[in-house]
Enzyme design. Structure first.
Site, PDB file in Angstrom:
ATOM      1  N   TYR B 439       7.616 -21.893  55.366  1.00 38.87           N
ATOM      2  CA  TYR B 439       6.682 -22.212  54.282  1.00 38.87           C
ATOM      3  C   TYR B 439       5.263 -22.459  54.802  1.00 38.87           C
ATOM      4  CZ  TYR B 439       6.915 -27.393  54.791  1.00 38.87           C
ATOM      5  OH  TYR B 439       6.824 -28.683  55.227  1.00 38.87           O
ATOM      6  N   GLU B 440       4.328 -22.573  53.910  1.00 39.83           N
ATOM      7  CA  GLU B 440       2.898 -22.687  54.270  1.00 39.83           C
ATOM      8  C   GLU B 440       2.441 -21.515  55.124  1.00 39.83           C
ATOM      9  OE1 GLU B 440       1.154 -25.561  52.174  1.00 39.83           O
ATOM     10  OE2 GLU B 440       0.129 -24.450  53.729  1.00 39.83           O
TER      11      GLU B 440
END
Lengths: 597, 597
Positions: B439-440
């Protein structure tokens, strides 16, 4: 496409590369030709896809529970196991004289691999049972074979291996379970065993536990360990399971993966006598266990490989179908999204998986072929084959456990956030696979086994034989223009191995000699896998020159060989360099220093 | 000992190495001295150990459930979040004028890290809320700040970030959620968002969703994305949450780890209007998101580091206490078993963890200090600091996600079979940590960000600044006999980076230039971590020379630096060599070839 097997690749390895038909042309496996093997694989694939694959996620989400002293199993587990036995597969690798099908270890492992890929948690039950039965056949009395092993081979009863105890995990010399003789060849067992896979359930009429324990007069340490057969239910005169034998399930461990396989703490002889029978000679229990170790360790490597394979095939399909993003340089946001596989970094992760999985699978099959050769299925010098197998065993156990776990990591990465959820099998495979580095001898123990024992056996003949075989491949590949560079690189890599080995063996102080044994194991494994990739690429070239269709398949083999030689193999030089330099960083850093905070 | 923080190491990094007191001597954080910071850390540690750590295993085993359209949370989650807010910690990093404590980002991150280590699944709720509030402070109207952000800073309301959609995971340019103006500055939002962490529950009076969506007339792609504030409950005149705003929880994803953080599919505007308000300017939504990206990405790296740290501390204690086996060469089976840490391979796995975790932590803190500098807490050239931070951001996001996950693997390995069960936290940490690479911005996307954008910004000034700082450390270390060899090695390593960078930047075709961007990212990260280890070793030498007690602590710092330079850093040369050679193996292997089976 199938997620549990790549039949084209399997055919390539079994028949084009390893020439299984030639290996089976005479000897005990005579007549097991390509057609027969293919039919068996068809049958097994059908059962694995129908009865194993569909329940893998459910069994993981809702594993067996511990209730009223037993492991409560979902009904589909027994159904799946029955389907396997009913197809005759529980008997596949046993000799015909005990009711088996007499298939080679190579074929049997390959067949079982599809079940491991589909649902390792269920497959474990029959894999453990077969291992226990094989041990009984090798060391048991005729009575033990007929009264116990025959039922296991038929798939009616199951088996476990009871080694670890709370105070003795990796250190078997410290087990304390006692076996007291009570006359007429019987013993009363007393003790606690942990991490026992496959016990505690009621899916089969009986469970045959093979238990390491000490006789009252046994010497301390590994020389005082004996092996006993302890049935879950005692047999009556007619050999039918009857009275309970007081092997008590105390609890189930909650595992990160392989959750459908019960992992039991078992008490023996606490609520009444647990009657057992000696297998083989007193105090020779570890010898018997070690006799089966090679096959068991190849088996673990193969399970790791199959988890890796399933992740690879699944993420490959996902990468083909999932549309996401655009090519670098495509500035038009209105242009359609492209399949993930069009992104170079996704292809890198696919190649990394393919290199690990297909390399590891080649190694597993190679080792299985050596087992068959050792068992008489070939014309080679059996002592040499045995020594070669001794050297390869810690590698085939460990390399797939490390690198096919890494492959599972990349499979998850390709799926992104979706791969982190239970909507897809890749996160489960990653969890399942993590166990393989731990059981049947940890990574570290395999390293010590390889550098501390195996490469020293027979004055280093096992390693010398391996190097000789690798050099033979190099010699052939050197004449192929597309592969000559890799052949030269592999020659260098052999020098890294031999130099590191020589340095370690020249060091008299064993702790220094083995300070980097785990690195030695892993890096030597990488060189071995490099060899098997060069070999695969060579066969691919030969197939292409022979006019084979489906050229893309062979091109991919060569590309993956390129990948392995460029991206993976060079790292082995660093690790073997540390072994060669007898680097003692980890040895000289003291516990006091690490503890200091 | 604590499992969630090594205070001695933290003091070493914050005060001995990075001289936080000097950084806080003037500017916005003036007066935040060592004593104040220590008190805050004491308070936070006490709360994290009392309210977060004890429930981590339970929350993982019994995560939130989806019932009647909402996520049902165990009561202790809200209790833990309240304890955090009540201690003022939800306000710690916000300016005093909006009710914050005005602590530096460095201190705030460090404080929050203990909660991440103890129970990341709960900590995520306040981390996400703080990120959302910070975005409102930066881009929101005064009304949005007072009506929404103030409640979030006080810890009464929570926040989420709603970016991904089913057809747009990593590819934000493809989002389709619509925002139609309905007058008076209001919009009706309509669309589906997935992977939304922290939504769907009723733990707080309100949840403030920050949502990326398109205005009716928006251009295609990333230039047509706007940011909206969409509350779970609309506010009445007095600013109290009232009427439901039709943000519907459709379901929760079942994740491998971080299971206590809800992961929601949210529908906007399906069962009635979801009213939202524009944040910042139309079509500038991604700009606003990216403004917060550096801090968010440092945050992910820090969470990965803290999972790694907890695994390290736990496995260290286990290795100290668990007796198993004997020293190599000890043939007497009657001799007592020794602690695991006495085995060299266990120490190798501890050093590997320590090298990854303490190296990564140094990098996280270094980046947090740059954030503080950028925000005015220092006297440096802010444009330079910003460029340096741009280069370090993909590294600090990715290197810990990869190598502290690997550290968690070794923590499990040290515990053996026990580490594979939920009796110990290490398997959970390994599962939790796996998310951080995804994620990110995934690993691959961070690679493209670094090599495709960040090292090209400002004519490469960011990388030049980094190299300049590394060279300054090398210059100092070269004069210390014990470190001069490492200093020379790091000089070589800088050449690997600069050569690889030059080669990639000289390649005009972007797909070729970036073909090995992920390797570039990882290996450059290894060089950066090597720098931070050399720096740590240098500080350790200085402390020893200064007569510091607890010499073992500093010796261990130097030994870990040795380990990193000998065992880890050399691998970067291989990866950077592939970048330098513009190796196109992964690019030229076609999807058709990989697919061929």
């Amino acid at each position: 496409m199938s997620y549990i097997v790549d039949r084209h690749n399997l055919d390539f390895l079994l028949f084009d590369m390893f020439d299984l038909e030639k290996a089976h042309a005479s000897g005990p496996f005579e007549g097991q030709d390509r057609e027969l093997i293919s039919q068996l694989l068809d049958t097994a694939q059908r059962i694995a896809e129908a009865e194993y694959l569909p329940t893998a996620a459910t069994l993981d989400a809702v594993p067996p529970t511990f209730e009223n002293g037993e492991a409560v199993m979902p009904a589909y587990v027994a159904r799946a196991l029955n389907a396997y036995s009913e197809a005759g597969l529980s008997a596949q690798s046993f000799p015909e004289e005990v009711g088996g099908l007499g298939m080679s270890h190579t074929v049997s492992m390959t067949v079982n691999g599809m079940f491991s890929a589909a649902n390792v948690a269920i497959a474990n039950y029959f894999l453990l049972t077969a291992a226990a039965a094989r041990l009984l056949l090798a060391f048991g009395t005729e009575e033990q074979k007929s009264r116990y092993a025959s039922h296991m081979i038929a798939g009616r009863w199951m088996g476990t291996m009871c080694l670890s105890e709370p105070q003795a995990g990796s250190s078997l010399s410290d087990i304390t379970t006692r076996a007291d003789p009570v006359g007429e060849g019987s013993y009363h067992l007393r003790g606690t065993k942990i991490w026992i896979s496959g016990g505690g359930h009621r899916m089969s009429e009986n469970i045959v536990h093979l238990v390491l324990a000490r006789l009252p007069d046994a010497p301390a340490g590994v020389k005082g360990i004996s092996l006993f057969l302890v049935p879950q239910k005692r047999l009556d005169e007619a050999g039918r399971p009857g009275e309970d034998n007081n092997v008590t399930l105390v609890g189930l461990a909650h595992k990160m993966g392989q959750r459908g396989t019960t992992n039991c703490q078992l008490n023996f002889g606490e609520d009444g006598a647990s009657v057992g029978y000696l297998i083989g000679k007193p105090n020779q229990g570890l010898h018997a266990m070690f006799h089966m170790m090679n096959e068991a360790r190849i088996g673990v490597g193969h399970i790791a490989t199959m988890s890796g394979l399933m992740g690879y095939l699944y993420s490959l399909e996902y990468a083909n179908e999932r549309l996401q993003g655009r090519r670098i340089g495509q500035k038009n946001p209105g242009s359609p999204q492209i399949p993930l596989i069009e992104h170079v970094d996704i292809r890198r992760m696919l190649l990394a998986q393919k290199a690990a999985v297909e390399g590891a699978l080649a190694l597993c099959i190679y080792c299985a072929l050596l087992v068959d050769e050792q068992n008489g299925g070939g014309e080679s010098d059996h002592a040499d084959v045995a020594l070669l197998l001794e050297v390869l065993t810690p590698i085939v156990k460990s390399w797939p456990s490390e690198h096919c776990l890494e492959a599972n990591k990349w499979a998850m990465q390709i799926l992104g956030g979706a791969g982190y959820t239970s909507d897809h099998p890749v996160e489960r495979l990653y969890r399942d696979n993590r166990l393989n580095h731990i059981y049947e001898g940890t990574f570290g123990i395999q390293g010590i086994d390889l550098l501390g024992r195996k490469v020293r056996l027979g004055e280093g003949r096992g390693l010398a034989l391996l190097i000789q075989r690798i050099k033979a491949t190099i010699g052939e590949a050197a004449h192929i223009p597309a592969l000559s560079g890799h052949a030269a690189k592999l020659t260098d890599a052999l020098a890294w191995v031999t130099d590191a080995t020589a340095a370690a063996l020249a060091e008299p102080e064993m702790e220094r000699s083995l300070a980097n044994a785990t690195l030695y194991l892993d890096a030597t494994g990488t060189v071995v896998i490099g060899w098997l990739w060069l070999w695969q690429a060579m066969v691919a070239v030969r197939m292409e020159e022979g006019g084979a269709t489906n050229r893309a398949f062979y091109e991919a083999k060569r590309a993956t060989c390129d990948y392995f030689f460029r991206y993976q193999l060079p790292h082995a030089q660093i690790d073997l360099g540390l072994v060669n330099a007898l680097d003692v960083t980890c040895l000289t850093t003291t516990p006091e220093q690490i503890r200091a905070a």
